[in-house]
Design an enzyme around this catalytic site. Structure first.
Site, mmCIF file in Angstrom:
data_model
loop_
_atom_site.group_PDB
_atom_site.id
_atom_site.type_symbol
_atom_site.label_atom_id
_atom_site.label_comp_id
_atom_site.label_asym_id
_atom_site.label_seq_id
_atom_site.Cartn_x
_atom_site.Cartn_y
_atom_site.Cartn_z
ATOM 1 N N TYR A 129 0.415 -3.614 -7.846
ATOM 2 C CA TYR A 129 1.668 -2.974 -8.268
ATOM 3 C C TYR A 129 2.816 -3.532 -7.426
ATOM 4 C CZ TYR A 129 5.108 0.354 -9.815
ATOM 5 O OH TYR A 129 6.237 0.912 -10.375
ATOM 6 N N GLN A 191 3.025 5.346 -15.322
ATOM 7 C CA GLN A 191 2.353 4.840 -16.527
ATOM 8 C C GLN A 191 1.592 3.534 -16.245
ATOM 9 O OE1 GLN A 191 5.572 5.435 -16.141
ATOM 10 N NE2 GLN A 191 6.886 3.831 -17.013
ATOM 11 N N ASN A 214 7.339 4.190 -5.865
ATOM 12 C CA ASN A 214 8.116 5.407 -5.635
ATOM 13 C C ASN A 214 7.207 6.638 -5.651
ATOM 14 O OD1 ASN A 214 7.545 5.930 -8.332
ATOM 15 N ND2 ASN A 214 9.594 5.402 -9.060
ATOM 16 N N SER A 237 9.679 4.434 3.286
ATOM 17 C CA SER A 237 9.544 3.582 4.458
ATOM 18 C C SER A 237 10.225 4.193 5.682
ATOM 19 C CB SER A 237 10.128 2.203 4.162
ATOM 20 O OG SER A 237 9.688 1.265 5.113
ATOM 21 N N GLN A 259 16.088 -0.732 7.707
ATOM 22 C CA GLN A 259 15.122 0.196 7.128
ATOM 23 C C GLN A 259 15.797 1.165 6.170
ATOM 24 O OE1 GLN A 259 12.053 -0.604 8.156
ATOM 25 N NE2 GLN A 259 11.387 0.594 6.414
ATOM 26 N N HIS A 262 16.450 0.520 2.277
ATOM 27 C CA HIS A 262 15.369 0.530 1.292
ATOM 28 C C HIS A 262 15.538 1.636 0.262
ATOM 29 C CE1 HIS A 262 12.412 -2.512 2.289
ATOM 30 N NE2 HIS A 262 12.475 -2.205 3.565
ATOM 31 N N GLU A 327 5.407 4.063 10.605
ATOM 32 C CA GLU A 327 4.987 2.885 9.834
ATOM 33 C C GLU A 327 5.329 1.617 10.615
ATOM 34 O OE1 GLU A 327 5.995 0.847 5.485
ATOM 35 O OE2 GLU A 327 7.335 2.357 6.338
ATOM 36 N N HIS A 328 6.593 1.485 11.000
ATOM 37 C CA HIS A 328 7.058 0.342 11.797
ATOM 38 C C HIS A 328 7.544 0.865 13.150
ATOM 39 C CE1 HIS A 328 8.037 -0.698 7.518
ATOM 40 N NE2 HIS A 328 7.357 -1.783 7.854
ATOM 41 N N ASP A 361 8.118 -8.090 7.458
ATOM 42 C CA ASP A 361 8.258 -7.849 6.024
ATOM 43 C C ASP A 361 7.987 -9.104 5.211
ATOM 44 O OD1 ASP A 361 8.778 -5.178 5.933
ATOM 45 O OD2 ASP A 361 10.938 -5.351 5.692
ATOM 46 N N GLU A 415 -35.327 19.831 6.811
ATOM 47 C CA GLU A 415 -34.341 20.107 5.769
ATOM 48 C C GLU A 415 -34.961 20.786 4.551
ATOM 49 O OE1 GLU A 415 -32.238 16.488 4.911
ATOM 50 O OE2 GLU A 415 -31.226 16.480 6.868
ATOM 51 N N HIS A 420 -39.332 14.509 -0.283
ATOM 52 C CA HIS A 420 -38.909 13.459 0.650
ATOM 53 C C HIS A 420 -40.058 13.164 1.618
ATOM 54 C CE1 HIS A 420 -34.866 14.081 -0.827
ATOM 55 N NE2 HIS A 420 -34.373 13.191 0.024
#
Length: 432
Positions: A129, A191, A214, A237, A259, A262, A327-328, A361, A415, A420
């Site tokens: 994606y 979708q 998103n 981000s 940053q 974005h 994240e960063h 990046d 058990e 078994h």
């Protein structure tokens, strides 16, 4: 001033927690209902539903979903030579780094002749994606396509939202051509994720979906996880910068804005031990915003999710950073290596004043698809292993089963699993 300034560590911790939880709001609840509807409509309606939602959300009325291979090749041919060279450099560096990530198989022979193995294999199909909307992301094409290629994925399918004219950004297509992707579909949003998970008349069902998006994309990946593998649930981000008095406020401000531009939900945070830096950076941020081409969006991000915290020590800054698990993480301090060893929770760490997050990046080499919203506490970057799965292979001979059988039967009995236990006893007592 757009940037909020705090000095109380408890207040700062509370504010950082609120920033980390910034997508958990009533709008998210409404979005979940919308995503559930979209997924069901795509499952039932296939291509027709995809065309309907593409027209509704992207304003594009499509006859065909797939981008013709000649259009992809033409995009590369029309790309200016300096940009071609930049994309090729990025590809080389990303591929070199990710090639080192290929996991090794395990082969072990036990003390009684038993053979134990773990083997790695690539998934058959990967869905990549690539977001659109506010910007185009050829770098995301490379950061997803190259690890999948290195893993050995046979079929890589890319989806990305078109513009109102039905076209895909030319540089995105050029990057796809360079990465060897010729199966691309003009569809985005929830979708697109539903199509990759269920399959439609045009789009094949895949095994793993990777790539950021998103809120709707993230919610769709979350809803469909289990039917399809996913890389992560990427939120907005974020960057957190730890700076001491050696830092340059101009560079710190530039990195916060890099940053913030974005997304309105992007977070830009500065933790500093220097009162000079704490006072100068907000002023510099507003100065650099004056002629910013994405000023409205970037200002909203800084105003709502920007923060400066004046810390008493580097140790306090490190604790706050680990509690946020960014994240960063940029370390603009005198001794970034020592501080990096202290940090335990971050998606990617950028050491020193000459290492802007933008380098990561685009072409440093490590992947730029990173854990967000505190998930760096338990996860890492997209990698070659994202597109692979491992299988255990176990082979016992009679000697091995006889040597370990008593223990196996004792555990089975504990058990309460009679068959078994019997499956082992019968083999030991009745050698075939």
């Amino acid at each position: 001033m757009l940037l909020k300034l705090l000095s109380d560590p408890k207040e700062a911790a509370t504010m950082l927690a609120a920033i980390g939880d910034r997508t958990n709001n009533p709008k998210s609840q409404e979005a979940r209902q919308t995503v559930d509807t979209i997924i069901e409509q795509v499952r039932l309606g296939g291509d027709q539903a995809l065309k309907h939602y593409t027209e509704k959300f992207d304003g594009a009325k499509l006859e065909e979903l797939r981008v013709p291979p000649e259009e992809i090749q033409r995009a590369w041919q029309l790309t200016a030579e300096p940009l071609q060279e930049a994309l090729q450099l990025a590809k080389t560096r990303i591929k070199t780094f990710h090639a080192k990530q290929l996991p090794a198989d395990i082969k072990l022979e036990g003390p009684h002749g038993e053979k134990l193995k773990r083997r790695w294999r690539a998934v058959e199909r990967a869905g990549l994606y690539v977001p659109g909307g506010r910007a185009s992301y050829p770098s995301t094409v490379l950061m997803n396509a190259i690890p999948a290629e290195v893993a050995g994925v046979k079929h890589r399918v890319m989806v990305t939202p078109p513009g109102p004219d039905g076209q895909i950004n030319s540089t995105v297509l050029a990057a796809a051509h360079l990465a060897g992707i010729d199966e691309i579909y003009r569809v985005g949003g929830a979708q697109a994720i539903a199509a990759l998970a269920w399959g439609t008349e045009s789009i094949p069902r895949v095994d793993v979906i990777s790539g950021p998006g998103n809120l709707y994309v993230t919610l769709a990946k979350k809803a469909l996880f289990g039917r399809v593998g996913i890389d992560s649930l990427a939120g907005p981000s974020e960057v957190l910068i730890i700076a001491d008095d050696s830092a340059d406020p101009i560079l710190v401000a530039a990195d916060l804005l890099a940053q913030a531009e974005h997304d309105p939900l992007a977070a830009a945070i500065l933790l500093t031990t220097s009162e000079r830096i704490a006072r100068a950076v907000p002023v510099e941020v507003e100065k650099q915003l004056q002629d910013h081409p994405r000023r409205e969006l970037t200002s909203a991000s800084i105003r709502d999710w920007g923060l400066v915290v004046l810390c008493q020590s580097i140790e306090e800054a490190a604790k706050l950073s680990d509690s946020f698990a960014p994240e960063h993480l940029e370390l603009q301090v005198c001794d970034p290596d020592t501080l990096a060893e202290r940090i335990q929770q971050a998606g990617a760490i950028f050491l020193g004043s000459y290492t802007p997050e933008a380098a990561g990046d685009y072409l440093a080499g490590p992947n730029h698809t990173l854990p967000t919203s505190g998930t760096a506490r338990f996860s890492g970057a997209l990698s070659v292993e994202t597109f692979m799965r491992h299988t255990s292979l176990i082979e016992f001979n009679h000697q091995a089963l006889q040597a370990t059988g008593t223990a196996i039967m004792a555990l089975a009995a504990s058990e309460g699993l009679h068959s078994h236990r019997e499956s082992v006893r019968l083999r030991i007592e009745h050698k075939t």
